[in-house]
Enzyme design. Structure first.
Site, PDB file in Angstrom:
ATOM      1  N   GLY A  78     -24.809  69.588  64.101  1.00 41.52           N
ATOM      2  CA  GLY A  78     -25.977  68.864  64.621  1.00 41.52           C
ATOM      3  C   GLY A  78     -26.708  68.097  63.538  1.00 41.52           C
ATOM      4  N   ARG A 142     -18.307  68.281  65.402  1.00 41.96           N
ATOM      5  CA  ARG A 142     -18.251  69.744  65.379  1.00 41.96           C
ATOM      6  C   ARG A 142     -16.825  70.294  65.319  1.00 41.96           C
ATOM      7  NH1 ARG A 142     -23.075  72.212  65.936  1.00 41.96           N
ATOM      8  NH2 ARG A 142     -24.760  71.154  67.071  1.00 41.96           N
ATOM      9  N   ASP A 173     -21.734  78.046  60.172  1.00 41.70           N
ATOM     10  CA  ASP A 173     -20.308  77.990  60.510  1.00 41.70           C
ATOM     11  C   ASP A 173     -19.559  76.990  59.624  1.00 41.70           C
ATOM     12  OD1 ASP A 173     -20.304  79.925  62.519  1.00 41.70           O
ATOM     13  OD2 ASP A 173     -20.852  78.491  64.078  1.00 41.70           O
ATOM     14  N   LYS A 199     -27.556  72.792  55.768  1.00 43.87           N
ATOM     15  CA  LYS A 199     -28.192  71.905  56.754  1.00 43.87           C
ATOM     16  C   LYS A 199     -28.368  72.629  58.076  1.00 43.87           C
ATOM     17  CE  LYS A 199     -26.186  70.845  59.927  1.00 43.87           C
ATOM     18  NZ  LYS A 199     -25.356  70.626  61.090  1.00 43.87           N
ATOM     19  N   THR A 200     -29.457  72.536  58.722  1.00 46.01           N
ATOM     20  CA  THR A 200     -29.673  72.825  60.137  1.00 46.01           C
ATOM     21  C   THR A 200     -31.165  72.856  60.421  1.00 46.01           C
ATOM     22  OG1 THR A 200     -29.402  74.293  62.016  1.00 46.01           O
ATOM     23  CG2 THR A 200     -29.395  75.398  59.909  1.00 46.01           C
ATOM     24  N   ASP A 202     -32.377  74.382  62.677  1.00 45.34           N
ATOM     25  CA  ASP A 202     -32.671  75.728  63.202  1.00 45.34           C
ATOM     26  C   ASP A 202     -33.309  76.652  62.158  1.00 45.34           C
ATOM     27  OD1 ASP A 202     -31.410  74.667  65.341  1.00 45.34           O
ATOM     28  OD2 ASP A 202     -29.861  76.183  65.523  1.00 45.34           O
ATOM     29  N   GLU A 422     -35.232  65.061  69.954  1.00 47.62           N
ATOM     30  CA  GLU A 422     -36.304  64.163  69.492  1.00 47.62           C
ATOM     31  C   GLU A 422     -36.593  64.311  68.002  1.00 47.62           C
ATOM     32  OE1 GLU A 422     -36.332  66.201  71.979  1.00 47.62           O
ATOM     33  OE2 GLU A 422     -37.063  65.227  73.787  1.00 47.62           O
TER      34      GLU A 422
HETATM   35  P1  FBP Z   1     -26.467  72.876  63.764  1.00 44.63           P
HETATM   36  O1  FBP Z   1     -26.603  74.366  63.635  1.00 44.63           O
HETATM   37  O2  FBP Z   1     -25.061  72.396  63.793  1.00 44.63           O
HETATM   38  O3  FBP Z   1     -27.284  72.177  62.741  1.00 44.63           O
HETATM   39  O4  FBP Z   1     -27.083  72.403  65.164  1.00 44.63           O
HETATM   40  C1  FBP Z   1     -28.257  72.929  65.632  1.00 44.63           C
HETATM   41  C2  FBP Z   1     -28.610  72.423  67.009  1.00 44.63           C
HETATM   42  O5  FBP Z   1     -29.528  71.355  66.927  1.00 44.63           O
HETATM   43  C3  FBP Z   1     -29.174  73.584  67.841  1.00 44.63           C
HETATM   44  O6  FBP Z   1     -30.553  73.712  67.635  1.00 44.63           O
HETATM   45  C4  FBP Z   1     -28.771  73.211  69.232  1.00 44.63           C
HETATM   46  O7  FBP Z   1     -28.614  74.351  70.037  1.00 44.63           O
HETATM   47  C5  FBP Z   1     -27.456  72.534  69.031  1.00 44.63           C
HETATM   48  O8  FBP Z   1     -27.474  71.988  67.741  1.00 44.63           O
HETATM   49  C6  FBP Z   1     -27.171  71.445  70.026  1.00 44.63           C
HETATM   50  O9  FBP Z   1     -25.877  70.971  69.819  1.00 44.63           O
HETATM   51  P2  FBP Z   1     -25.337  69.561  70.238  1.00 44.63           P
HETATM   52  O10 FBP Z   1     -25.823  68.596  69.217  1.00 44.63           O
HETATM   53  O11 FBP Z   1     -23.871  69.685  70.147  1.00 44.63           O
HETATM   54  O12 FBP Z   1     -25.863  69.239  71.599  1.00 44.63           O
END
Ligand code: FBP
Length: 549
Positions: A78, A142, A173, A199-200, A202, A422
């Site tokens: 993401g 991904r 991951d 990175k994330t 989250d 967003e």
């Molecule tokens: P990463 O852990 O790969 O950074 O992604 C986090 C995230 O934004 C989560 O918060 C969310 O559940 C998910 O990606 C959504 O995934 P996608 O971009 O595939 O819709």
């Protein structure tokens, strides 16, 4: 490319670097390291990178020069604000080592490496993307790097381009995969280093050596701005309860950080729900009680923050999802062949009785969402589950029942929001712009130092950037064994919200008052120009977890 006024002004921003990275560096090695758990298994799976020391870069007077180095970079998973600055940090770092060095970007994530889709990132291209949000410079994806033929296809193109090191910018991951690849290349003696970057949005890739993942700062500030706006609207009209779901696939760090910034009436923390073994009904009751208590004061409005991953933390739901994950991983084709109107009945017939009963009790939409496609890592796509609507619907029903019993006499009308996409590509805050550039620059120094299987690490981040500590942490140090896709796999341990940690304790200490009163705070938009106390503040989470001495 047309640009906004902010983009033009922001292009000139020079990210702040730690003092230690401003000139030549020497690598100082610590003690041998161990994985956080399952040491024997992890050591066996990663004999090459296992046990390596933590590396810290310190300034040196020596300016030993090195030859040109070709580097590849991948954006994985993401989007998170600041990715472009990691890439510009790597670019400036390797050019500073030797101007003939080259940087190649693999297109649309790890798949680009396997499919040989790449582009050279030249100074002109990099300059277009400095301090901008998004991952659009090369795109992200991904695809999971896990099979030997993928590694070999990757090696083919890396060899062809003369690439000595690959930087994988990703979450837990993807960094696990970076370590798997580092082990593979080392075992084969291919001479290619692999470095990860945390990175994330989250915020769940953090530990003793990684204080925060990049993007968390900007994403939370972006969400907090709009939640603050909603709170002000809510306090003006005084007629709605706003149920706001916030991204964060598993951990509730984003919801908690936003709560600390905006002081809502309620913030559900998934990790607490799990620890207290709460049922869905318990969560609903908590919210309904707060609605009733405010109604008794004449306040028929409020704000509830709901973390995206909540459903998986309700113990009974977690148990159901685990069985569904294992079942669908093993029977994907058979399930896909079942007609859509028969899928619910089919699933109920396959589950153990307790899980079948819970599955049957779920509203149709939620039940269907739980069986939708997994992501390539086998996770349920929780962002598709409309928990905010599920909760408000159930709260509404409970309040109606209380009304009938004469226990509640208010009005309840709900609005729903989901904030995730967003914030993932917002223009990076100063913190993320500086942090990301430093992470990228540090990666270039790890490459020059010959490290592989390391994650770029920048610490002491609540101090001014000048005092940040740059170095590398062996990825194996963060690993343990966990069940994925029905099998035990080595993975980086996810950092969930700790109930004995400072951010949760800070919230728990004031939440009863916030639930009853209207204690909203309106943070306003991220500021890029102005006084440092307005522009350079790290998140509340970081300040509480790493208070300055
Ligand atoms: P990463 O852990 O790969 O950074 O992604 C986090 C995230 O934004 C989560 O918060 C969310 O559940 C998910 O990606 C959504 O995934 P996608 O971009 O595939 O819709």
């Amino acid at each position: 490319m047309a640009k906004s006024a902010l983009q033009t002004a922001r292009a000139a921003y020079r990210p702040k670097l730690p003092k230690a990275l401003k000139g030549a560096v020497k690598a100082v090695e610590g003690e041998a390291t161990q994985s956080v758990a399952n040491q024997e298994e992890i050591k066996k799976l990663f004999p090459n990178p296992y046990g390596m020391p933590v590396v810290t870069f310190e300034p040196t007077a020596e300016t030993a020069c090195c030859g040109p180095v070709n580097v590849g970079v991948i954006l994985s998973g993401g989007q998170a604000p600041g990715g472009h600055n990691v890439i510009s940090g790597i670019f400036d770092g390797i050019k500073n080592l030797n101007p003939a060095s080259r940087l190649y970007g693999f297109i649309l994530g790890p798949g680009g490496l396997v499919d040989h889709h790449y582009m050279e990132l030249t100074a002109d291209i990099i300059d277009e993307y400095r301090n901008t949000g998004g991952f659009d410079i090369i795109g992200s994806g991904r695809t999971k790097l896990e099979k030997e033929e993928q590694f070999e296809k990757g090696y083919e193109i890396l060899k062809e381009l003369g690439i000595k090191a690959l930087v994988i910018i990703g979450g837990d991951d993807s960094n696990t995969n970076a370590c798997v690849l580092a082990e593979y290349f080392a075992a084969k003696k291919y001479g290619i280093q692999v470095i990860g970057c945390p990175k994330t949005i989250d915020g769940d890739l953090k530990n003793e050596m990684i204080e925060t993942s990049f993007g968390f700062d900007t994403a939370c500030k972006t969400y907090s701005e709009v939640i603050g706006n909603i709170e002000r609207d809510c306090n003006s009209a005084r007629k709605y309860w706003h149920f706001i779901k916030l991204m964060g696939r598993s951990a509730s760090h984003i919801a908690l950080e936003c709560a600390l910034q905006v002081q809502p009436n309620i913030c559900i923390v998934s990790e607490e729900v799990e620890a207290k073994e709460m049922s869905l009904d318990d969560v609903v009751e908590t919210i309904a009680k707060a609605v009733a208590a405010r109604a008794a004061r004449g306040d028929n409005f409020g704000t509830v923050l709901v973390p995206e991953g909540l459903i998986e933390f309700i113990p009974a739901m977690k148990c159901l999802i685990a069985e569904l994950n294992d079942f669908l991983a093993a029977n994907a084709e058979e399930f896909a062949a079942v007609a859509p109107d028969k899928q619910r009945g089919y699933i109920i017939g396959q589950l153990t009785p307790a899980n079948a009963a819970i599955y049957e009790s779920l509203p149709e939409g939620v039940a269907r969402q739980l069986t939708l496609d997994r992501d390539p890592h086998g996770n349920v796509q929780v962002s598709l589950i409309e928990t905010e609507k599920l909760l408000s619907e159930m709260v509404g029903k409970k309040l109606a029942a209380w009304k009938a019993e004469g226990k509640y006499a208010g009005k309840f009308s709900a609005q729903h929001h989901f904030f995730g996409y967003e914030g993932r590509c917002a223009a990076p805050s100063n913190f993320d712009a500086d942090y990301c550039y430093s992470l990228g620059y540090t990666a270039s120094r790890l490459i020059a130092n010959g490290n592989t299987g390391y994650m770029s690490s920048v610490r002491n981040t609540t101090a001014p950037a000048d005092e940040w500590i740059a170095g590398g942490v062996p990825i194996t140090m963060m690993m343990n064994m966990e069940r994925r896709h029905g099998e035990m796999k080595p993975v980086i341990q996810k950092a969930l919200v700790k109930l004995d940690g400072a951010p949760f304790k800070a919230y728990a200490a004031v939440r009863d008052r916030w639930a009853l009163e209207t204690a909203y705070v309106y943070p306003g938009p991220i500021q890029y120009f102005g006084p440092t106390e307005v522009c350079d503040q790290p998140t509340k989470t970081l300040q509480l977890e790493h208070p300055r001495g």
